[in-house]
Design an enzyme around this catalytic site. Structure first.
Site, PDB file in Angstrom:
ATOM      1  N   ASP A 150      31.422 -90.484 -37.405  1.00  0.00           N
ATOM      2  CA  ASP A 150      32.121 -91.643 -37.938  1.00  0.00           C
ATOM      3  C   ASP A 150      31.762 -92.872 -37.112  1.00  0.00           C
ATOM      4  O   ASP A 150      31.566 -92.785 -35.899  1.00  0.00           O
ATOM      5  CB  ASP A 150      33.637 -91.419 -37.908  1.00  0.00           C
ATOM      6  N   SER A 151      31.638 -94.009 -37.793  1.00  0.00           N
ATOM      7  CA  SER A 151      31.396 -95.290 -37.134  1.00  0.00           C
ATOM      8  C   SER A 151      30.121 -95.227 -36.286  1.00  0.00           C
ATOM      9  O   SER A 151      29.046 -94.952 -36.804  1.00  0.00           O
ATOM     10  CB  SER A 151      32.629 -95.678 -36.306  1.00  0.00           C
ATOM     11  N   ALA A 152      30.223 -95.453 -34.972  1.00  0.00           N
ATOM     12  CA  ALA A 152      29.036 -95.354 -34.117  1.00  0.00           C
ATOM     13  C   ALA A 152      28.427 -93.960 -34.188  1.00  0.00           C
ATOM     14  O   ALA A 152      27.206 -93.798 -34.075  1.00  0.00           O
ATOM     15  CB  ALA A 152      29.404 -95.696 -32.678  1.00  0.00           C
TER      16      ALA A 152
END
Length: 325
Positions: free
Chosen positions: A163-165
């Site tokens: 998720d995300s980074a």
């Protein structure tokens, strides 16, 4: 933002951290630690393991508690947590809880990678650490010593997720795996799918809602300056995979990709562009699905795991994993 009004603080990067004038990094989030062990709610076991002694990189390994009673081999999910490359860890209670639930829902073994964080370890350290973790996992397809992997994992069903980074990392690991697929230690290690949750990609020029939300855009701009000092700024290929010099999407190793975005997330435009690029603007030949959670913001399933939308999201990920050959 910089904080000249407070001489003791040389930089603030909200909402994540501040850097003091003596170089001390003060993290404002993602510092809590949950111990591994048996989670009674999900009946999932976890333990911490050392991946790379030279860099002290570790990971948290998860498996359903009933695997010893069932000889069926399970998919392996290699997971990269979010936090803008500068906060959090697999031991963060929010991520630990999320992985317990995902392992239970999907019936998988999971390896959650504890890569080193910026600014103490600027990028590309996180990518190097993540690659070390993948190689460590792959070694168990023909040797290795970790019984949870050797006894319980089907190495023809390995999934990358983040998720995300962490989704950013997963993308670049999928490309690196493509270029390493002929190596001997990857011979018995197959990646049928990639799961990109609210991917952290960006760029100098705003697109979509980024142009109508200058305050949040300014905040996101600042994150990359912290974690990856680069003369290319937010058009560095590591944060903007759509620039010409970035690795081509045709090199994504797997044939199936699930891209997940949230309606209120300022990063959603980049997630949608990622899906569009895979499907329409590259030579990649696989199948990509786009899933948008209505009314939700970035990483809502991590922060509010009991919501109906969070539960639906986990079910969607589980279905994606278990529907691949």
């Amino acid at each position: 933002m910089d904080s000249p009004s407070n001489p003791e603080i040389s930089m603030e990067v909200p909402p994540y951290l501040r850097i003091h004038s003596d170089g001390t990094v003060e993290r404002l989030a993602g510092t809590q630690v949950a111990p591994p062990g048996l989670d009674l709610e999900t009946n999932v076991l976890s333990k911490d393991i050392l991946i790379q002694p030279q860099t002290s990189v570790t990971a948290r390994l998860y498996r359903p508690n009933n695997t010893n009673h069932n000889h069926t081999k399970l998919p392996l999910l290699i997971y990269f947590h979010g936090g803008a490359f500068c906060i959090s860890s697999p031991a963060d209670p929010l991520y630990h809880n999320s992985l317990n639930r995902l392992v239970s829902e999907a019936n998988v073994v999971a390896l959650s990678v504890n890569y080193r964080l910026a600014p103490e370890h600027p990028l590309p350290a996180a990518y190097h650490d993540s690659w070390d973790a993948i190689q460590w996992a792959a070694s168990h397809s023909f040797e290795g010593h970790e019984t949870w992997l050797k006894e319980n994992v089907d190495f023809d069903r390995v999934f990358l997720a983040g998720d995300s980074a962490g989704a950013n990392i997963a993308h670049f690991m999928a490309i690196k795996l493509h270029h390493s697929s002929g190596s001997s230690n990857m011979k018995f290690f197959k990646i049928p799918g990639l799961i990109m949750i609210h991917p952290y990609f960006w760029g100098k020029e705003p697109i979509g809602v980024e142009a109508t939300d200058p305050e949040r855009k300014k905040m996101v701009d600042k994150w990359w300056e912290l974690v990856c000092p680069s003369e290319k700024g937010n058009d560095d290929p590591l944060i903007n995979p759509f620039v010409e010099e970035a690795p081509g999407f045709e090199s994504v190793v797997c044939n199936n990709v699930l891209v997940i975005v949230a309606e209120r997330d300022i990063l959603k435009e980049r997630g949608k562009l990622y899906h569009k690029t895979l499907v329409n603007n590259s030579a990649w030949k696989g199948k990509a699905e786009l899933y948008e959670a209505e009314g939700e913001d970035h990483d809502f399933h991590i922060f509010n795991p009991d919501s109906d939308n969070a539960k639906s999201l986990l079910k969607r990920i589980a279905a994606f994993i278990n529907n691949q050959d």
